[in-house]
Motif scaffolding. Structure first.
Motif, PDB file in Angstrom:
ATOM      1  N   ALA A  25     -11.292  -7.102   7.739  1.00 35.00           N
ATOM      2  CA  ALA A  25      -9.917  -6.436   8.411  1.00 35.00           C
ATOM      3  C   ALA A  25      -8.579  -7.106   7.285  1.00 35.00           C
ATOM      4  O   ALA A  25      -7.621  -6.829   7.198  1.00 35.00           O
ATOM      5  N   LEU A  26      -8.626  -8.369   7.189  1.00 34.32           N
ATOM      6  CA  LEU A  26      -7.019  -8.669   6.352  1.00 34.32           C
ATOM      7  C   LEU A  26      -7.439  -8.196   4.707  1.00 34.32           C
ATOM      8  O   LEU A  26      -6.577  -7.754   5.042  1.00 34.32           O
ATOM      9  N   ILE A  27      -8.342  -7.533   4.360  1.00 29.83           N
ATOM     10  CA  ILE A  27      -7.899  -6.806   3.842  1.00 29.83           C
ATOM     11  C   ILE A  27      -7.465  -5.460   3.958  1.00 29.83           C
ATOM     12  O   ILE A  27      -5.988  -4.656   3.398  1.00 29.83           O
ATOM     13  N   GLY A  28      -7.870  -4.662   4.825  1.00 31.28           N
ATOM     14  CA  GLY A  28      -6.970  -3.974   5.543  1.00 31.28           C
ATOM     15  C   GLY A  28      -5.290  -3.918   6.180  1.00 31.28           C
ATOM     16  O   GLY A  28      -4.635  -2.950   5.711  1.00 31.28           O
ATOM     17  N   LEU A  29      -5.393  -5.565   6.402  1.00 28.22           N
ATOM     18  CA  LEU A  29      -3.907  -5.865   6.731  1.00 28.22           C
ATOM     19  C   LEU A  29      -3.493  -6.040   5.381  1.00 28.22           C
ATOM     20  O   LEU A  29      -1.973  -5.358   5.674  1.00 28.22           O
ATOM     21  N   ALA A  30      -3.660  -6.490   5.219  1.00 28.38           N
ATOM     22  CA  ALA A  30      -2.917  -7.028   3.339  1.00 28.38           C
ATOM     23  C   ALA A  30      -2.398  -5.149   2.658  1.00 28.38           C
ATOM     24  O   ALA A  30      -1.375  -4.949   1.778  1.00 28.38           O
ATOM     25  N   LEU A  31      -3.915  -4.071   2.608  1.00 25.06           N
ATOM     26  CA  LEU A  31      -3.435  -3.027   2.676  1.00 25.06           C
ATOM     27  C   LEU A  31      -2.107  -2.448   3.072  1.00 25.06           C
ATOM     28  O   LEU A  31      -0.990  -1.982   2.645  1.00 25.06           O
ATOM     29  N   LEU A  32      -2.551  -2.402   4.177  1.00 19.53           N
ATOM     30  CA  LEU A  32      -1.381  -2.132   5.256  1.00 19.53           C
ATOM     31  C   LEU A  32       0.157  -2.482   5.086  1.00 19.53           C
ATOM     32  O   LEU A  32       1.060  -2.191   5.157  1.00 19.53           O
ATOM     33  N   ASP A  33       0.071  -3.988   4.548  1.00 18.07           N
ATOM     34  CA  ASP A  33       1.374  -4.222   4.772  1.00 18.07           C
ATOM     35  C   ASP A  33       2.451  -3.863   2.823  1.00 18.07           C
ATOM     36  O   ASP A  33       3.366  -3.843   2.880  1.00 18.07           O
ATOM     37  N   ARG A  34       1.061  -3.533   2.412  1.00 16.08           N
ATOM     38  CA  ARG A  34       1.453  -3.131   1.182  1.00 16.08           C
ATOM     39  C   ARG A  34       2.122  -2.053   0.925  1.00 16.08           C
ATOM     40  O   ARG A  34       3.535  -1.236   0.375  1.00 16.08           O
ATOM     41  N   ILE A  35       2.104  -1.090   2.092  1.00 18.17           N
ATOM     42  CA  ILE A  35       2.138   0.132   2.114  1.00 18.17           C
ATOM     43  C   ILE A  35       3.102   0.473   2.833  1.00 18.17           C
ATOM     44  O   ILE A  35       4.328   1.028   2.709  1.00 18.17           O
ATOM     45  N   ALA A  36       3.711  -0.733   3.549  1.00 19.71           N
ATOM     46  CA  ALA A  36       5.015  -0.531   5.000  1.00 19.71           C
ATOM     47  C   ALA A  36       6.187  -1.503   3.696  1.00 19.71           C
ATOM     48  O   ALA A  36       6.866  -0.491   3.859  1.00 19.71           O
ATOM     49  N   HIS A  37       6.032  -1.946   2.914  1.00 17.49           N
ATOM     50  CA  HIS A  37       6.832  -3.299   1.976  1.00 17.49           C
ATOM     51  C   HIS A  37       7.028  -1.152   1.414  1.00 17.49           C
ATOM     52  O   HIS A  37       8.504  -1.820   0.529  1.00 17.49           O
ATOM     53  N   ARG A  38       6.317  -0.675   0.970  1.00 18.80           N
ATOM     54  CA  ARG A  38       6.686   0.294   0.478  1.00 18.80           C
ATOM     55  C   ARG A  38       7.339   1.204   0.703  1.00 18.80           C
ATOM     56  O   ARG A  38       7.903   2.059  -0.338  1.00 18.80           O
ATOM     57  N   GLY A  39       7.700   1.397   1.759  1.00 17.26           N
ATOM     58  CA  GLY A  39       8.518   2.935   2.684  1.00 17.26           C
ATOM     59  C   GLY A  39       7.133   3.835   3.038  1.00 17.26           C
ATOM     60  O   GLY A  39       7.891   4.613   3.147  1.00 17.26           O
ATOM     61  N   TRP A  40       5.878   4.429   2.583  1.00 16.80           N
ATOM     62  CA  TRP A  40       4.869   4.949   2.753  1.00 16.80           C
ATOM     63  C   TRP A  40       4.994   5.198   3.728  1.00 16.80           C
ATOM     64  O   TRP A  40       3.699   6.335   4.288  1.00 16.80           O
ATOM     65  N   LEU A  41       5.029   4.539   4.824  1.00 15.06           N
ATOM     66  CA  LEU A  41       4.610   5.016   5.985  1.00 15.06           C
ATOM     67  C   LEU A  41       5.127   5.529   6.771  1.00 15.06           C
ATOM     68  O   LEU A  41       4.553   6.877   7.227  1.00 15.06           O
ATOM     69  N   THR A  42       6.391   5.624   6.646  1.00 18.04           N
ATOM     70  CA  THR A  42       7.261   7.288   7.210  1.00 18.04           C
ATOM     71  C   THR A  42       7.840   7.702   6.174  1.00 18.04           C
ATOM     72  O   THR A  42       7.922   8.479   6.865  1.00 18.04           O
ATOM     73  N   ASP A  43       8.117   7.800   5.173  1.00 21.38           N
ATOM     74  CA  ASP A  43       8.998   8.336   4.184  1.00 21.38           C
ATOM     75  C   ASP A  43       8.432   9.946   3.757  1.00 21.38           C
ATOM     76  O   ASP A  43       6.921   9.564   3.143  1.00 21.38           O
ATOM     77  N   THR A  44       8.317  11.382   3.942  1.00 23.25           N
ATOM     78  CA  THR A  44       7.913  11.971   4.003  1.00 23.25           C
ATOM     79  C   THR A  44       7.830  12.618   2.347  1.00 23.25           C
ATOM     80  O   THR A  44       7.104  13.197   2.701  1.00 23.25           O
ATOM     81  N   ALA A  45       8.760  11.906   1.941  1.00 25.55           N
ATOM     82  CA  ALA A  45       9.202  12.409   1.007  1.00 25.55           C
ATOM     83  C   ALA A  45       7.982  11.645  -0.554  1.00 25.55           C
ATOM     84  O   ALA A  45       7.514  11.590  -1.630  1.00 25.55           O
ATOM     85  N   ALA A  46       7.602  10.790   0.429  1.00 25.35           N
ATOM     86  CA  ALA A  46       6.180   9.639  -0.519  1.00 25.35           C
ATOM     87  C   ALA A  46       5.382  10.312  -0.504  1.00 25.35           C
ATOM     88  O   ALA A  46       4.373  11.072  -0.132  1.00 25.35           O
ATOM     89  N   ARG A  47       3.845  10.091  -1.601  1.00 22.86           N
ATOM     90  CA  ARG A  47       2.330   9.811  -1.240  1.00 22.86           C
ATOM     91  C   ARG A  47       1.574  10.198  -0.176  1.00 22.86           C
ATOM     92  O   ARG A  47       2.270   8.368   0.555  1.00 22.86           O
ATOM     93  N   TRP A  48       0.998  10.433   0.019  1.00 14.86           N
ATOM     94  CA  TRP A  48       0.087  10.819   1.447  1.00 14.86           C
ATOM     95  C   TRP A  48      -0.817  10.008   1.045  1.00 14.86           C
ATOM     96  O   TRP A  48      -1.414   9.467   1.636  1.00 14.86           O
ATOM     97  N   TRP A  49      -1.262  10.017  -0.382  1.00 10.28           N
ATOM     98  CA  TRP A  49      -3.046   9.106  -0.362  1.00 10.28           C
ATOM     99  C   TRP A  49      -3.336   8.361  -0.243  1.00 10.28           C
ATOM    100  O   TRP A  49      -4.236   7.210   0.742  1.00 10.28           O
TER     101      TRP A  49
END
Length: 172
Positions: free
Chosen positions: A48-72
């Motif tokens: 769970a904490l690794i998942g939250l850390a991954l979510l945090d990293r993805i969110a801070h890089r803007g990949w959650l909502t940026d349609t031009a960013a990487r999808w993987w």
């Protein structure tokens, strides 16, 4: 799970407080007593904490909502959420955590761009990607290793949360 705590706490609390927090969180008597009673507790907390850390990293890089960013990375997040759910059913809590992070980033993007800057088609697909991947992962595991999604044992149900409220609060 202590390393994931470090990754989450260091940017928010500073490295000294995060370092002091590692043994304070990992060696808490309540955590250790529950981990001894419930053998899946430490692997679940780590997942769970690794998942939250991954979510945090993805969110801070803007990949959650940026349609031009990487999808993987969103697929990896969905795979990890499915894995966490398979460790313990409480891992389903990663789904609303992902959704809450997505909503927070959408509100921020909407405030910055106004209502004309969001591409709804591509954005919708991007928002659904981690959730669909988690669902597909869970379905695949259930087909490959047949089991019930929510086990039902005698005397065990969600009602126990409320029936044993005082006992649950005492443990916290």
């Amino acid at each position: 799970f202590a390393a994931a705590w470090w990754v989450l706490a260091r940017p928010r609390l500073g490295w000294v407080a995060a370092l002091v927090g590692v043994p304070a969180v990992a060696l808490t008597p309540v955590v250790l007593s529950w981990a001894e009673l419930i053998q899946s507790e430490l692997p679940f907390m780590a997942a769970a904490l690794i998942g939250l850390a991954l979510l945090d990293r993805i969110a801070h890089r803007g990949w959650l909502t940026d349609t031009a960013a990487r999808w993987w990375p969103l697929v990896v997040l969905g795979l990890w959420a499915g894995f966490t759910f398979e460790v313990r059913r409480e891992g389903l809590a990663l789904v609303p955590a992902i959704a809450a992070a997505q909503v927070a980033w959408l509100v921020t993007a909407w405030r910055e761009r106004g209502d004309g800057g969001l591409q709804l088609g591509r954005l919708s697909a991007r928002l659904l990607l981690p959730h669909a991947t988690m669902a597909a992962t869970t379905l695949f595991v259930k087909i490959a290793l047949p089991s019930v999604i929510v086990p039902n044992y005698a005397g065990n149900s969600i009602a126990n949360t409320w029936n044993r409220w005082g006992h649950n609060v005492d443990h916290v």
